[in-house]
Structure formats: C-alpha cells, structure tokens
Design an enzyme around this catalytic site. Sequence first.
Site, PDB file in Angstrom:
ATOM      1  N   ASP A 204      -3.600   4.047   2.646  1.00  0.00           N
ATOM      2  CA  ASP A 204      -2.339   4.858   2.970  1.00  0.00           C
ATOM      3  C   ASP A 204      -2.151   5.955   1.978  1.00  0.00           C
ATOM      4  O   ASP A 204      -2.426   5.785   0.747  1.00  0.00           O
ATOM      5  CB  ASP A 204      -1.425   4.252   3.303  1.00  0.00           C
ATOM      6  CG  ASP A 204      -0.189   4.992   4.048  1.00  0.00           C
ATOM      7  OD1 ASP A 204      -0.476   5.929   4.721  1.00  0.00           O
ATOM      8  OD2 ASP A 204       1.137   4.486   3.907  1.00  0.00           O
TER       9      ASP A 204
ATOM     10  N   ASN B  20      -3.245   6.527  15.545  1.00  0.00           N
ATOM     11  CA  ASN B  20      -3.669   7.951  15.000  1.00  0.00           C
ATOM     12  C   ASN B  20      -4.170   8.900  15.887  1.00  0.00           C
ATOM     13  O   ASN B  20      -4.230  10.097  15.311  1.00  0.00           O
ATOM     14  CB  ASN B  20      -4.510   7.352  13.889  1.00  0.00           C
ATOM     15  CG  ASN B  20      -4.111   6.847  12.746  1.00  0.00           C
ATOM     16  OD1 ASN B  20      -4.964   5.991  11.973  1.00  0.00           O
ATOM     17  ND2 ASN B  20      -3.072   7.032  12.684  1.00  0.00           N
TER      18      ASN B  20
END
Length: 250
Positions: free
Chosen positions: A28, A76
């Site tokens: 991340d 995503n």
Amino acid sequence: MGIFKWFRGKKNLDSARPVPRHIAVIMDGNGRWAKKRGMPRPAGHAVGAETFRTIATYCKDIGVQYFTVYAFSTENWKRPAEEVNALMDLFRKYLTEAAETMAQRGVAVRVLGDLSPLPGDIRKQIAEVDEIADSLGENAATASLCINYGGRDEIKNAVRAIVDEVQKGKLLPENIAEDTISAHLYTAHMPDPDLIIRPSGEIRTSNFLLWQSAYSEYYFTDVLWPDFSTTDMDKAIDEFNRRTRRFGGV
C-alpha cells in the site's frame, strides 16, 4: 534484469536469526508516494514493483519460504482505466520475467485470486508460470501475487465449491471441518501467514487473507511501499521475534 535480485554478501543477512516461514504484505502507498512527488499514480506502481523484486529476493535469501503480496484487489477495478491498464502491464512484465527465471532461480511464482476477469493473455501467462512452479516441487521458495483477490470473495468461492461436493455426494455435511475450508482456498498449497505487514500508515486488513490470518501477527508502519527497504523488513521480523504467539493458549 530478472524478477529477483540477489544480495550476496549483504551485511544484514543473519543466518542465526529466526525468520517467519510465511510473510505476507499489503503493498500500500504507491499512489500517495507518486502524488507526493507530483507524479501520476502509475509511476508509483512502477517503483512499487521494483520494491517487490527487492523484498521478495531478500525474503528468499534470509530463509522465508513463502512471500505473498496483495497486488490487485477485487475492488481495484473501480480505479481509473489508465491506472488499471498500467497495473495489468506490470503483471505482464512480472509473469514474463518469472517464466524466464523461475527454473534457474528455484523460486516458484504463483498468482492467487479469481483469474476469470483478467485479460486472456495474462491468464495464458499465469497458466505457463503455474506449470513451471509445479515442476519445482512443494519445497521451493514461493512468491505469490494476489491479483483480483478479495478475502470474502475467496471464502464465498470456497463455500460454493464445498456445497457442490455435498450435492454430488462427494462430501457429507457433518464431515466439513476447518481443514475442509482451508483446502478450498487459493492458498491451499501453503501454510497460513505468520506475519502480515501493512505499510503506508493505514491500520486495517483490507479484505486480505481473512481466513488465513486468524493467528497471524500484524506489523504496521508509516513507510509507503515504494520506500520499504530491507531494513524495514528487518525491523518487522525483529518485532515478530519479540512477540509470543499463544494461539489461544496461556
């Protein structure tokens, strides 16, 4: 340059230090890393890809057998098309390099997740990489990319598979155990993660390895993934070694 770099002679390789058998990482902070530098988000993913190469190799060199990363979640797909396409191109590059270097390096590369929505050429690459990984055997060091992965989606698909076996008379409901569920997950070929690392300052699991992380140790750091170094990995492992894992006991 291959998918793995090498750290021969690196000073902080300590053969006497215990290491987790399985480390997982939520990669991340790539987008924020790029934004801080006035760069487009795909540029952050490209640098994050280099970090993956570095850290995956380091984990292998210090004796970690399984290294699993959260590369692309089921959510995503909601990101801008430019960013999604850039990520798909990075996956193509990973898989091309993996097919060329896996046998030589003795490292099995796996892709975990619901692969059906991925472009056909990527699915073909994954099949090729799977075949090479299978030939290396179950004792090979393994680097796994979770692509189009979601923990709840994984459990849902496992339940559907188990229900299908029950309906076909292959499995009695009373024989369903925790091991039955584990055997139907994408990670059936590997042990549960000992250590899960979340960089970037966020403190949540983000739908990653929900079943498998029941007794995993979590390590959170403010370092954005593109800046995550082997020193940061050492810190995470040292913190892991300071903890006592009781698995529900005293």
